[in-house]
Design a protein around this motif. Sequence first.
Motif, PDB file in Angstrom:
ATOM      1  N   GLN A 101       0.843  -1.410   0.075  1.00 20.50           N
ATOM      2  CA  GLN A 101      -0.039  -0.011   0.030  1.00 20.50           C
ATOM      3  C   GLN A 101       0.751   1.182   0.011  1.00 20.50           C
ATOM      4  O   GLN A 101       0.679   2.105  -0.932  1.00 20.50           O
ATOM      5  CB  GLN A 101      -0.906  -0.050   1.395  1.00 20.50           C
ATOM      6  CG  GLN A 101      -1.899   1.207   1.162  1.00 20.50           C
ATOM      7  CD  GLN A 101      -2.822   1.076   2.584  1.00 20.50           C
ATOM      8  OE1 GLN A 101      -2.576   0.519   3.327  1.00 20.50           O
ATOM      9  NE2 GLN A 101      -3.852   2.104   2.343  1.00 20.50           N
ATOM     10  N   ASP A 102       1.942   1.323   0.638  1.00 21.47           N
ATOM     11  CA  ASP A 102       2.755   2.399   0.867  1.00 21.47           C
ATOM     12  C   ASP A 102       3.346   2.614  -0.499  1.00 21.47           C
ATOM     13  O   ASP A 102       3.491   3.896  -0.896  1.00 21.47           O
ATOM     14  CB  ASP A 102       3.799   2.335   2.058  1.00 21.47           C
ATOM     15  CG  ASP A 102       3.149   2.161   3.455  1.00 21.47           C
ATOM     16  OD1 ASP A 102       2.127   2.940   3.473  1.00 21.47           O
ATOM     17  OD2 ASP A 102       3.952   1.858   4.336  1.00 21.47           O
ATOM     18  N   GLU A 103       3.774   1.692  -1.194  1.00 19.01           N
ATOM     19  CA  GLU A 103       4.351   2.075  -2.479  1.00 19.01           C
ATOM     20  C   GLU A 103       3.574   2.451  -3.616  1.00 19.01           C
ATOM     21  O   GLU A 103       3.631   3.143  -4.406  1.00 19.01           O
ATOM     22  CB  GLU A 103       5.088   0.484  -3.056  1.00 19.01           C
ATOM     23  CG  GLU A 103       6.308   0.028  -2.059  1.00 19.01           C
ATOM     24  CD  GLU A 103       7.465   0.974  -2.319  1.00 19.01           C
ATOM     25  OE1 GLU A 103       8.194   0.940  -3.403  1.00 19.01           O
ATOM     26  OE2 GLU A 103       7.793   2.061  -1.482  1.00 19.01           O
ATOM     27  N   ILE A 104       2.516   1.800  -3.412  1.00 18.59           N
ATOM     28  CA  ILE A 104       1.252   2.358  -4.355  1.00 18.59           C
ATOM     29  C   ILE A 104       0.896   3.779  -4.116  1.00 18.59           C
ATOM     30  O   ILE A 104       0.666   4.499  -5.013  1.00 18.59           O
ATOM     31  CB  ILE A 104      -0.177   1.480  -4.263  1.00 18.59           C
ATOM     32  CG1 ILE A 104       0.447  -0.076  -4.483  1.00 18.59           C
ATOM     33  CG2 ILE A 104      -1.283   1.933  -5.128  1.00 18.59           C
ATOM     34  CD1 ILE A 104      -0.857  -1.051  -4.490  1.00 18.59           C
ATOM     35  N   LEU A 105       0.804   4.092  -2.866  1.00 18.87           N
ATOM     36  CA  LEU A 105       0.503   5.380  -2.673  1.00 18.87           C
ATOM     37  C   LEU A 105       1.596   6.597  -3.002  1.00 18.87           C
ATOM     38  O   LEU A 105       1.391   7.477  -3.486  1.00 18.87           O
ATOM     39  CB  LEU A 105       0.331   5.661  -1.154  1.00 18.87           C
ATOM     40  CG  LEU A 105      -1.048   5.128  -0.651  1.00 18.87           C
ATOM     41  CD1 LEU A 105      -1.180   5.155   1.081  1.00 18.87           C
ATOM     42  CD2 LEU A 105      -2.353   5.736  -1.064  1.00 18.87           C
ATOM     43  N   PHE A 106       2.902   5.864  -2.844  1.00 17.06           N
ATOM     44  CA  PHE A 106       4.148   6.668  -3.314  1.00 17.06           C
ATOM     45  C   PHE A 106       4.137   6.937  -4.965  1.00 17.06           C
ATOM     46  O   PHE A 106       4.318   7.925  -5.382  1.00 17.06           O
ATOM     47  CB  PHE A 106       5.201   5.969  -2.940  1.00 17.06           C
ATOM     48  CG  PHE A 106       6.691   6.332  -3.644  1.00 17.06           C
ATOM     49  CD1 PHE A 106       7.152   7.486  -3.041  1.00 17.06           C
ATOM     50  CD2 PHE A 106       7.214   5.547  -4.753  1.00 17.06           C
ATOM     51  CE1 PHE A 106       8.277   8.003  -4.051  1.00 17.06           C
ATOM     52  CE2 PHE A 106       8.133   5.969  -5.310  1.00 17.06           C
ATOM     53  CZ  PHE A 106       8.883   7.318  -4.808  1.00 17.06           C
ATOM     54  N   MET A 107       3.834   5.803  -5.701  1.00 17.65           N
ATOM     55  CA  MET A 107       3.517   5.923  -7.015  1.00 17.65           C
ATOM     56  C   MET A 107       2.394   7.024  -7.595  1.00 17.65           C
ATOM     57  O   MET A 107       2.882   7.764  -8.307  1.00 17.65           O
ATOM     58  CB  MET A 107       3.161   4.572  -7.680  1.00 17.65           C
ATOM     59  CG  MET A 107       3.121   4.562  -8.985  1.00 17.65           C
ATOM     60  SD  MET A 107       2.466   2.768  -9.877  1.00 17.65           S
ATOM     61  CE  MET A 107       0.631   2.864  -9.370  1.00 17.65           C
ATOM     62  N   PHE A 108       1.367   6.877  -6.844  1.00 20.19           N
ATOM     63  CA  PHE A 108       0.191   7.909  -7.160  1.00 20.19           C
ATOM     64  C   PHE A 108       0.746   9.187  -6.809  1.00 20.19           C
ATOM     65  O   PHE A 108       0.421  10.303  -7.496  1.00 20.19           O
ATOM     66  CB  PHE A 108      -1.097   7.346  -6.771  1.00 20.19           C
ATOM     67  CG  PHE A 108      -1.780   6.465  -7.749  1.00 20.19           C
ATOM     68  CD1 PHE A 108      -2.264   6.688  -8.950  1.00 20.19           C
ATOM     69  CD2 PHE A 108      -1.597   5.051  -7.383  1.00 20.19           C
ATOM     70  CE1 PHE A 108      -2.617   5.902  -9.688  1.00 20.19           C
ATOM     71  CE2 PHE A 108      -2.168   4.123  -8.085  1.00 20.19           C
ATOM     72  CZ  PHE A 108      -2.768   4.456  -9.368  1.00 20.19           C
ATOM     73  N   SER A 109       1.350   9.456  -5.592  1.00 21.68           N
ATOM     74  CA  SER A 109       1.660  10.671  -5.290  1.00 21.68           C
ATOM     75  C   SER A 109       2.645  11.368  -6.382  1.00 21.68           C
ATOM     76  O   SER A 109       2.501  12.554  -6.409  1.00 21.68           O
ATOM     77  CB  SER A 109       2.302  10.783  -3.883  1.00 21.68           C
ATOM     78  OG  SER A 109       3.723  10.033  -4.104  1.00 21.68           O
ATOM     79  N   ILE A 110       3.405  10.550  -6.977  1.00 21.11           N
ATOM     80  CA  ILE A 110       4.288  11.091  -7.836  1.00 21.11           C
ATOM     81  C   ILE A 110       3.459  11.331  -9.216  1.00 21.11           C
ATOM     82  O   ILE A 110       3.618  12.607  -9.620  1.00 21.11           O
ATOM     83  CB  ILE A 110       5.432  10.013  -8.497  1.00 21.11           C
ATOM     84  CG1 ILE A 110       6.380   9.732  -7.175  1.00 21.11           C
ATOM     85  CG2 ILE A 110       6.235  10.438  -9.507  1.00 21.11           C
ATOM     86  CD1 ILE A 110       7.157  10.764  -6.839  1.00 21.11           C
ATOM     87  N   PHE A 111       2.598  10.635  -9.422  1.00 18.48           N
ATOM     88  CA  PHE A 111       1.924  11.161 -10.950  1.00 18.48           C
ATOM     89  C   PHE A 111       0.876  12.248 -10.577  1.00 18.48           C
ATOM     90  O   PHE A 111       0.995  13.050 -11.494  1.00 18.48           O
ATOM     91  CB  PHE A 111       0.728   9.595 -10.899  1.00 18.48           C
ATOM     92  CG  PHE A 111       1.354   8.460 -11.412  1.00 18.48           C
ATOM     93  CD1 PHE A 111       2.670   8.581 -12.108  1.00 18.48           C
ATOM     94  CD2 PHE A 111       0.671   7.542 -11.306  1.00 18.48           C
ATOM     95  CE1 PHE A 111       3.081   7.354 -12.678  1.00 18.48           C
ATOM     96  CE2 PHE A 111       1.153   6.265 -11.921  1.00 18.48           C
ATOM     97  CZ  PHE A 111       2.424   6.036 -12.483  1.00 18.48           C
TER      98      PHE A 111
END
Length: 240
Positions: A101-111
């Motif tokens: 979850q933390d990695e996915i949130l990190f990805m979308f925060s970049i997007f």
Amino acid sequence: MYNITLISTIHSENGKCNHNELYKILESINPEVIFDELPSHYFDMYFGNSFDLYYANSVLRNRQPPKMPLEVKCIKKYKQNYNVKILPVDIDVTTKLSKQQDEILFMFSIFFKNEDYIKLDNEKELLITQEGFRYLNSDKFLDFLERKEVVEKNIIDSEIQKDRLNNVYKLFHTEQHDNRENAMIHNIYKFSKENQYNQAVFLIGAEHKKSIMQKIAEYEKHSGIKLNWSMYGDNKKICR
């Protein structure tokens, strides 16, 4: 026999994309079977008594009550007036994705720090509000999906942590798209081999539209039963 109309939808109501508009679409097709993008345990919750109890308990405890998905609200209304069989065909990948979850949130925060991505997302939301299901079931939405994929990959390639982002991106799409879509298609064909019907619909989130159309066309080549797939909105056959 075995006619299935794929209808792209969203899970939360937004402008013209609401359960009443979807209800009108279902009435125009008059399906005997509705295949829905729901795992079986969520289906049991929404269509059993547990959702009403959960909702009432949340209200009593002054908590934010859960929201019922657009499709579920529509199906419940439709089932009150028509004899229709509802089939949940999705699988739950929440447990697998929760570990990342933390990695996915990190990805979308970049997007969502990228101006092109934000502009594209805002354009999509505006068109959903204004045009509703007409937009979600159009070639214009397929074009949006293609443009979004290009922007996402460009963002990842431009980042210092692109290897990390690439791994998260692949994991997310494997679980959220490939594994779920393959399971949903398998469950639809399995039911169709064991049951006869003339007209069905498949309600699925619009973000799956491009990839699931490709998977259906491939699955149909090797299937022991042939289904007559079409897309709502543009009268195109998925499999020829």
